[in-house]
Design a protein around this motif. Structure first.
Motif: not given
Length: 361
Positions: A68-93
């Motif tokens: 259901e969440s993917f069905s609303h996506a309009s971009m090239d790729y879908c990325m999933w995260l759980d609410a207690d996940d984070v992207l650290l600064e190095a991983d953001q870069a």
């Protein structure tokens, strides 16, 4: 540059959702939040980051909610995260750099998922997950629990990681309850879910039931090799809990029929001998662990400590018991190279100093 829709499913996550979205907002192009029945301020928190908030009734099916969440996506790729996940600064870069260079022919990007950590914050448990999935390419989530996407087309293994940082326990019975309901309804579990059903029984310390499920999974011969190796290791733990030590050892050795030795298994065999004061044999297996190549991209669960720190610190103790102080100290320092602030390393150094120069440990 490719574009990314962050697609999340949430329920009562007011305490962690902002942390997650703050870490991802600067690297994704769209944020979609599907709420499955929150009664706290989750939707209010999400509204600080996106207008795309949708409701979806929870029906004990994670795949349905993720689709259901993917069905609303309009971009090239879908990325999933759980609410207690984070992207650290190095991983953001790293993710931003990947967006600049990713070949649009890639269908799925696999990325490390860090879920276990030591007292110093170093990763102790990790595995690859499908993290970016090409939108509208015919791939869907499957599985009411322990859901996954079967990749189609070109797969890329990326370097950016997602860090899982739980702040509170989740419902410990939820996954087992979902599996049990499926079985009660007459559903036959496919091999992957048979394996995970056994894991849920294992987590609940239902040793005999878990063992029976794992043994059937292995006997059917349809499982993925990494799951088969893990199942053997879990069979060994169940056998230990059932006071069947010889059968536990046999279960560990059975893993070698599936593939070359994993350091995790070698460390477990070493532990089996160590617990029985058979230090020479234990040292053999810990030494073998140090020769095992680490390959996270096999896709299985990886315990990084088993590829350096753990066998070294155990070899220190083994050689100390065997009367070889020089080798014991050498392995303690090798363990220190992996974890300089390890309490065990520091305690061993102090113990060696207390014994005086040139004495046998």
């Amino acid at each position: 540059m490719i574009s990314v829709s962050l697609c999340m499913i949430v329920k009562n996550e007011e305490d962690v959702l902002a942390r997650c979205l703050e870490s991802a907002a600067g690297v994704v192009d769209e944020i979609i939040v599907v709420d499955t029945g929150s009664t706290d301020r989750t939707r209010e928190v999400a509204a600080r980051f996106t207008r795309q908030i949708y409701s979806f009734p929870w029906r004990d099916d994670f795949a349905a909610a993720r689709n259901e969440s993917f069905s609303h996506a309009s971009m090239d790729y879908c990325m999933w995260l759980d609410a207690d996940d984070v992207l650290l600064e190095a991983d953001q870069a790293a993710l931003l750099a990947l967006k600049e260079t990713l070949d649009p022919a890639v269908s799925v990007v696999m990325a490390p998922y860090h879920t276990g950590f030591d007292e110093g914050g170093r990763v102790t448990f990790s595995y690859y997950r499908e993290r970016l999935i090409k939108n509208r390419a015919g791939m869907r989530w499957d599985g009411a629990v322990h859901e996954a996407v079967t990749p189609l087309g070109k797969v890329l293994y990326a370097d950016f990681a997602v860090t899982h940082r739980k702040t509170r326990p989740s419902d410990p019975d939820r996954n087992l309850r979902i599996y049990q309901a499926q079985l009660d309804a007459g559903k036959k579990l496919e091999p992957r879910h048979q394996f995970y059903y056994g894991r849920e029984l294992y987590y609940h310390r239902r040793w005999s039931e878990a063992l029976a499920v794992f043994e059937k999974f292995l006997a059917d011969g349809q499982g993925w090799v990494e799951n088969c190796i893990d199942a053997c290791g879990l069979c060994a733990e169940c056998r230990e809990q059932l006071d069947q030590p010889q059968e536990a050892l046999a279960a560990l050795l059975r893993t070698f029929a599936y593939d070359r030795p994993r350091a995790e298994i070698c460390c477990e065999v070493g532990r089996w001998f160590f617990q029985r004061a058979r230090y020479g044999q234990a040292a053999y297996w810990y030494t073998l662990a140090l020769t095992c190549p680490r390959n996270d991209r096999r896709g299985g669960f990886v315990s990084p400590d088993c590829y350096g720190y753990l066998p070294c610190i155990q070899l220190c103790v083994c050689h100390s018991y065997l009367g070889d102080r020089k080798r014991a100290e050498m392995f303690n320092e090798l363990a220190a190279a992996c974890k300089p602030d390890s309490p065990a390393v520091l305690q061993n150094r102090e113990w060696f100093r207390s014994q005086g120069e040139g004495e046998t440990a």
